[in-house]
Design an enzyme around this catalytic site. Structure first.
Site, PDB file in Angstrom:
ATOM      1  N   GLU A 128     116.229 176.354 -26.538  1.00  0.00           N
ATOM      2  CA  GLU A 128     115.213 175.175 -26.058  1.00  0.00           C
ATOM      3  C   GLU A 128     114.824 174.558 -26.481  1.00  0.00           C
ATOM      4  OE1 GLU A 128     112.835 177.937 -23.033  1.00  0.00           O
ATOM      5  OE2 GLU A 128     113.086 175.816 -21.926  1.00  0.00           O
ATOM      6  N   ALA A 270     106.978 182.331 -26.607  1.00  0.00           N
ATOM      7  CA  ALA A 270     108.048 183.374 -27.068  1.00  0.00           C
ATOM      8  C   ALA A 270     109.235 182.748 -26.100  1.00  0.00           C
ATOM      9  CB  ALA A 270     107.892 184.631 -25.953  1.00  0.00           C
ATOM     10  N   MET A 271     110.923 182.865 -26.207  1.00  0.00           N
ATOM     11  CA  MET A 271     111.517 182.906 -25.816  1.00  0.00           C
ATOM     12  C   MET A 271     112.503 183.493 -24.662  1.00  0.00           C
ATOM     13  SD  MET A 271     113.352 179.636 -24.768  1.00  0.00           S
ATOM     14  CE  MET A 271     115.369 179.950 -24.018  1.00  0.00           C
ATOM     15  N   GLU A 272     112.881 183.225 -23.737  1.00  0.00           N
ATOM     16  CA  GLU A 272     114.346 184.148 -22.951  1.00  0.00           C
ATOM     17  C   GLU A 272     115.516 184.205 -22.679  1.00  0.00           C
ATOM     18  OE1 GLU A 272     112.401 181.520 -21.905  1.00  0.00           O
ATOM     19  OE2 GLU A 272     113.251 180.140 -20.133  1.00  0.00           O
ATOM     20  N   ASN A 273     115.829 183.717 -23.816  1.00  0.00           N
ATOM     21  CA  ASN A 273     117.232 184.489 -24.431  1.00  0.00           C
ATOM     22  C   ASN A 273     117.948 185.069 -23.211  1.00  0.00           C
ATOM     23  OD1 ASN A 273     117.490 181.937 -26.563  1.00  0.00           O
ATOM     24  ND2 ASN A 273     116.070 184.365 -27.414  1.00  0.00           N
ATOM     25  N   HIS A 305     106.486 187.313 -18.776  1.00  0.00           N
ATOM     26  CA  HIS A 305     107.021 185.830 -18.294  1.00  0.00           C
ATOM     27  C   HIS A 305     108.105 185.836 -18.381  1.00  0.00           C
ATOM     28  CE1 HIS A 305     106.542 181.637 -17.911  1.00  0.00           C
ATOM     29  NE2 HIS A 305     107.417 181.447 -19.174  1.00  0.00           N
ATOM     30  N   GLU A 306     108.621 185.888 -20.081  1.00  0.00           N
ATOM     31  CA  GLU A 306     110.063 186.402 -20.872  1.00  0.00           C
ATOM     32  C   GLU A 306     111.071 187.073 -19.648  1.00  0.00           C
ATOM     33  OE1 GLU A 306     109.692 183.388 -22.110  1.00  0.00           O
ATOM     34  OE2 GLU A 306     107.935 183.583 -22.679  1.00  0.00           O
ATOM     35  N   HIS A 309     112.080 185.379 -16.560  1.00  0.00           N
ATOM     36  CA  HIS A 309     112.609 184.287 -16.555  1.00  0.00           C
ATOM     37  C   HIS A 309     114.076 184.745 -16.543  1.00  0.00           C
ATOM     38  CE1 HIS A 309     110.330 180.627 -17.518  1.00  0.00           C
ATOM     39  NE2 HIS A 309     110.402 181.101 -18.730  1.00  0.00           N
ATOM     40  N   GLU A 328     109.793 177.268 -14.531  1.00  0.00           N
ATOM     41  CA  GLU A 328     108.338 177.017 -15.695  1.00  0.00           C
ATOM     42  C   GLU A 328     107.391 177.476 -14.925  1.00  0.00           C
ATOM     43  OE1 GLU A 328     108.103 178.774 -18.175  1.00  0.00           O
ATOM     44  OE2 GLU A 328     110.253 177.666 -19.342  1.00  0.00           O
TER      45      GLU A 328
HETATM   46  N1  PHE Z   1     111.080 178.766 -22.236  1.00  0.00           N
HETATM   47  C1  PHE Z   1     109.595 179.559 -23.361  1.00  0.00           C
HETATM   48  C2  PHE Z   1     108.722 179.885 -22.181  1.00  0.00           C
HETATM   49  O1  PHE Z   1     108.293 179.244 -21.680  1.00  0.00           O
HETATM   50  C3  PHE Z   1     108.782 178.355 -24.058  1.00  0.00           C
HETATM   51  C4  PHE Z   1     109.849 177.871 -24.622  1.00  0.00           C
HETATM   52  C5  PHE Z   1     110.242 175.819 -24.522  1.00  0.00           C
HETATM   53  C6  PHE Z   1     110.364 178.293 -26.085  1.00  0.00           C
HETATM   54  C7  PHE Z   1     110.349 175.750 -25.754  1.00  0.00           C
HETATM   55  C8  PHE Z   1     110.581 177.717 -27.241  1.00  0.00           C
HETATM   56  C9  PHE Z   1     111.246 175.987 -26.638  1.00  0.00           C
HETATM   57  O2  PHE Z   1     108.584 180.954 -22.309  1.00  0.00           O
HETATM   58 ZN    ZN Z   2     108.802 180.533 -19.587  1.00  0.00          ZN
END
Ligand code: PHE
Ligand code: ZN
Length: 882
Positions: A128, A270-273, A305-306, A309, A328
């Site tokens: 992302e 962090a990231m919600e992959n 949060h993650e 998502h 978001e």
């Molecule tokens: N989407 C992530 C979040 O809000 C934030 C994020 C954006 C992480 C871009 C990495 C790069 O949880």
């Molecule tokens: Zn988020």
């Protein structure tokens, strides 16, 4: 501008993709400097495309192309064209076809931390918003959803663990070469930005969760060897999150395994992959000796949060990046609700509003102001902002206030049914609310397109003869860059009128209508309400629970504020009354210090504060919030122009000293009675006690006298957890002398091998209000444990300095601005996301007094005169100076 200067992208130009990708099969050979990616794509024309085209344009960046095959046939160089960011095949079939692309990328040299990179020898990805195109050529846009199969291969020693999204379907050793492989399949269609893969020497901390419908899900947290004992809280938080989303929103997890990987180098939190969240390790790892209560709370909230998502963002994703708030804002709203349900609702609301006002209000009132749904951008990475996240969450909260908790739930149910598997828009979301709850949200939509913080002015007058209280409300939104004309917004205003004993009076209008739940809807520029049968002049409590993200001005006397501080049934407004009272005292003291005058005594404010502190019905965490004075940036915002940060600092320190003197006995008692015996627990109750006790400790030391300092040193020595240690260091960092040096040196010796704790050591020195703070920061930049390549280090030292040290950053001689500008330019050469974000700290420069303003401007101009800026930094510096 030449044609290489960055292009602006507009929401109004959105068109569906000409092609869709149904499946993606990746075969990845992980290698530190030359990772080979073979991608097989099943592509077809998009039936919903506006125009029919046989030219396929794929995104790609920093890739070395090896070969392209179309339906098995290897293409010549003449069959396609390439630029820095695209690969175009002009003549593809007009039906479905298969495209195979082989490319190489270099994780080792990737310091932008977007795409595939290495963090302390662990291979990981961040896709992302537009990182997938740095892994392979692709239609890298959120409305192209595909099913992914990922085969990873690597040297077994270098990367014993191989992970990707979805479920593991196969793994094994390759017979001769010392390599092994793993095949992962994700059955849920997703856009490229949710792709992730990881390889490295990691250990797995495992648990399970049984879902509402009885399915057992494996929970795996992967960390570097040696960190296994720091994952318990993260795991607990994950289980709580899964349970909460089932109970509150009926959402179940949808794969066999949920994985989290902690890495040290990460641009964000962090990231919600899908099924494979990647976290900044500071939001996973915690032990009482290394993490503070605030860290534990942040871990709980970000894990939630993650995880949330998975439904709001992944199952229902965004059509385009302008819709970012759709995932978001909604997900922040959900994590705030989670924390409110698990901890204290009032305390959570206070801290969320504090956050909003500290970060989002200045953004909305400065050169970077943009709507919750922006209409244009140059670089999407610049729009992961407080406005999109925090104000976006406030919009969801306003909706919930208007339609009620149950109405909101039924609307969300409809949203999930209707849009599961879709790439949706804000309109789709709003339509579900409107339909499910029969609510007219047409005017409300303006919140998504109009930037700026609305200003609401309220006045209450009382007519004793008619026994009528008349409330007048007006609203205006100030102009923001590119948006001069503003329309009135539809805002829910929660209110109460307090009678003489503090009870809420019935709210009956002249026409006999009652006001249910004390909720009125301000829609017009001006509106008046006449409440009948009011027997004595009431005190208004407006915007209860901060029911709309606005700046409110009310004509209240100090006696009214004192009354609200003592009696308001709305705990948020009770706290807000205390803050407003403090702000009055502090702004007039600031004016005094600016003119070399002694401030007037603050005894009535202090008396009111003391009464709240003594109220044992209020939980300790809440009283700790009451005891926190508005920050220096809160005071600056209140004053609004011609800011002299030194005068603000003096005023605030003066009031702290006054409190310390006047409440000495009470503070000592709070310190004594709120000590927490027994083993450390991060739960809200104990954390609240520590917060109150530590706030008392800090105030007791505000006089700078020996006994206060000694108490802090003893507190430090006795501390068995990081929360108490940090509190002591946070006091000592502002004090000249040997106590400070020894304690900081000891702390360093103890923790120099712990990269997360050392970040605290950097930050605590960066926020010192002592004269030498800027030169200390310059010196620490050279420290062997510091690195500009590590975002956490940059945030700890430079970010903390710019954001949390207003007197240092805004030093009259400009040293603070220069220091930050230097670092920004240096970082921009390899990590544009971080450089651009760091420059955001200049956003309030126009509020400063003339001399500082000139210094800040020249630092900004120094940056903008550079002609090799990244797109990210170019956008921020141009807008900031405009
Ligand atoms: N989407 C992530 C979040 O809000 C934030 C994020 C954006 C992480 C871009 C990495 C790069 O949880
Ligand atoms: Zn988020």
């Amino acid at each position: 501008m030449d044609d290489s200067s960055p292009q602006t992208i507009f929401l109004k130009d959105y068109t569906p993709s000409n092609f869709l990708i149904d499946t993606v099969s990746l075969d990845v050979n992980l290698h530190p400097t030359a990772t080979r990616v073979h991608s097989r794509l099943e592509i077809r024309p998009n039936p919903d495309a506006a125009t029919r085209s046989t030219a396929l344009v794929l995104d790609g960046e920093d890739l070395e192309l090896d070969e392209v095959r179309l339906d098995g046939r290897k293409l010549d160089d003449s069959d396609f064209t390439r630029t820095d960011s695209t690969l175009t095949i002009p003549g593809v079939p007009d039906g479905p076809f298969e495209l195979e692309i082989t490319t190489y990328c270099n994780p080792e040299t990737n310091k932008a931390l977007s795409g595939l990179y290495r963090s302390r020898n662990i291979f990981c990805t961040q896709c992302e918003a537009q990182g997938f195109r740095r892994i392979t050529y692709f239609l890298d846009r959120p409305d192209v959803l595909a099913i992914y199969t990922t085969r990873l291969q690597a040297d077994k020693e270098m990367a014993p663990v191989l992970l990707a999204n979805g479920n593991l379907i196969e793994s094994g050793k390759n017979s001769s070469s010392g390599t092994h492989f793993a095949v992962w399949e994700d059955p849920h269609p997703k856009p490229g930005y949710l792709f992730a893969m990881v390889g490295g020497n990691l250990v797995c901390v495992a648990d399970t969760f049984t879902t509402l419908s009885g399915r057992e899900v494996d929970l795996h947290i992967y960390v570097e060897p040696g960190e296994e004992d720091r994952c318990a809280w993260a795991m607990e938080s994950l289980k709580r999150s899964m349970k909460w989303d089932e109970e509150r929103f009926g959402r179940e997890y949808d794969l066999d395994v949920f994985m989290i990987v902690a890495v040290s180098d990460f641009n964000m939190g962090a990231m919600e992959n899908k099924g494979l969240n990647v976290f900044n390790d500071k939001l996973i790892l915690a032990r009482p000796e290394t993490a503070t209560d605030a860290d534990y709370a942040a871990i709980e909230a970000v894990i939630a949060h993650e995880y949330f998502h998975n439904w709001t963002g992944n199952r229902v994703t965004c059509r385009d990046w302008f819709q970012l708030c759709l995932k978001e804002g909604l997900t922040v709203y959900r994590d705030q609700e989670f924390t409110s349900d698990l901890r204290s609702r009032a305390v959570e609301r206070i801290s969320d509003v504090r956050m909003l006002k500290t970060h989002q209000f200045p953004e909305d009132g400065g050169p970077l102001a943009h709507p919750v749904r922006p209409q244009s951008y140059i670089e999407i990475n610049n729009f992961y902002t407080a406005t999109v996240y925090e104000k976006g969450a406030e919009l969801c909260r306003m909706i919930e206030t208007m339609v009620g908790r149950e109405g909101f739930r039924s609307a969300m149910d409809l949203y999930f049914v209707r849009h599961d598997g879709d790439a949706a828009t804000v309109e789709d979301f709003i339509s579900c609310i409107a339909e499910a709850t029969q609510t007219d949200l047409d005017q409300f939509m303006t919140w998504y397109s109009q930037a700026g913080t609305p200003e609401v002015v309220a006045s209450l007058s009382y007519n004793a003869k008619e026994r009528i209280a008349e409330l007048s409300l007006s609203q205006v939104t100030p102009a923001t860059p590119g948006q001069v004309k503003k329309r009135p917004l539809h805002m829910p205003i929660k209110l109460g009128l307090l009678g003489p004993n503090g009870d809420d009076l019935p709210l009956r209008l002249e026409n006999g209508d009652d006001i249910p739940d004390g909720l009125i809807h301000l829609r017009a520029t001006e509106q008046t309400y006449r409440f009948t049968n009011v027997s004595s002049p009431p005190v208004p409590s407006l915007l209860r629970g901060f029911s709309a993200p606005v700046k409110l001005t009310v004509n209240l006397s100090e006696t009214d504020l004192e009354f609200l501080m003592a009696k308001d049934s709305d705990l948020f407004n009770r706290w807000q009354a205390g803050q407003n009272y403090a702000l009055r005292v502090l702004t007039s003291a600031t004016a005094g210090f600016g003119n070399g005058e002694e401030p007037a005594p603050a005894s009535s404010f202090i008396g009111a504060l003391a009464a709240t502190l003594r109220d044992e019905t209020l939980e300790p965490a809440y009283r700790a919030e009451v005891l926190k004075l508005p920050s220096e940036s809160d005071i600056a915002r209140e004053i609004g122009q011609n800011i002299n940060p030194d005068a603000i600092h003096s005023a605030r320190e003066w009031l702290r000293a006054e409190l310390s003197r006047a409440l000495h006995r009470e503070l000592e008692e709070l310190y004594e009675t709120n000590s927490v015996p027994g083993p450390y627990s991060p739960e809200a109750e104990d954390a609240g006690k520590r917060a109150l006790r530590n706030a008392a400790l800090a105030l007791l030391a505000a006089l700078g006298d020996e006994s206060g300092i000694n108490r802090v040193r003893e507190h430090f020595d006795a501390a068995a957890n990081m929360t108490d240690k940090i509190t002591a260091l946070g006091v000592l960092t502002h004090l000249e002398g040997s106590a400070r040096e020894t304690v900081f040196d000891d702390f360093y010796e103890q923790w120099k091998d712990d990269h997360l704790v050392i970040d605290k050591w950097f930050a605590l020195q960066a926020i010192s209000s002592l004269e030498d703070a800027p030169s200390r920061v310059v010196m620490l930049r050279k420290h062997p444990l510091f690195s500009l390549k590590a975002p956490n280090k940059v945030r700890a030292l430079i970010g903390a300095f710019a954001n949390m040290n207003p007197t240092g950053f805004n030093r009259a001689d400009g040293a603070g601005y220069e220091l930050v500008a230097d670092v920004v330019l240096e970082i921009d050469k390899f990590n544009p996301q971080i450089s651009a974000r760091l420059l955001g700290t200049f956003k309030s420069w126009r509020m400063l007094e003339p001399e500082r303003k000139a210094k800040a401007k020249s630092a900004l101009e120094h940056i903008s005169s550079n002609n090799n800026l990244s797109r990210d930094l170019f956008e921020i510096v141009t807008k900031t100076l405009d």
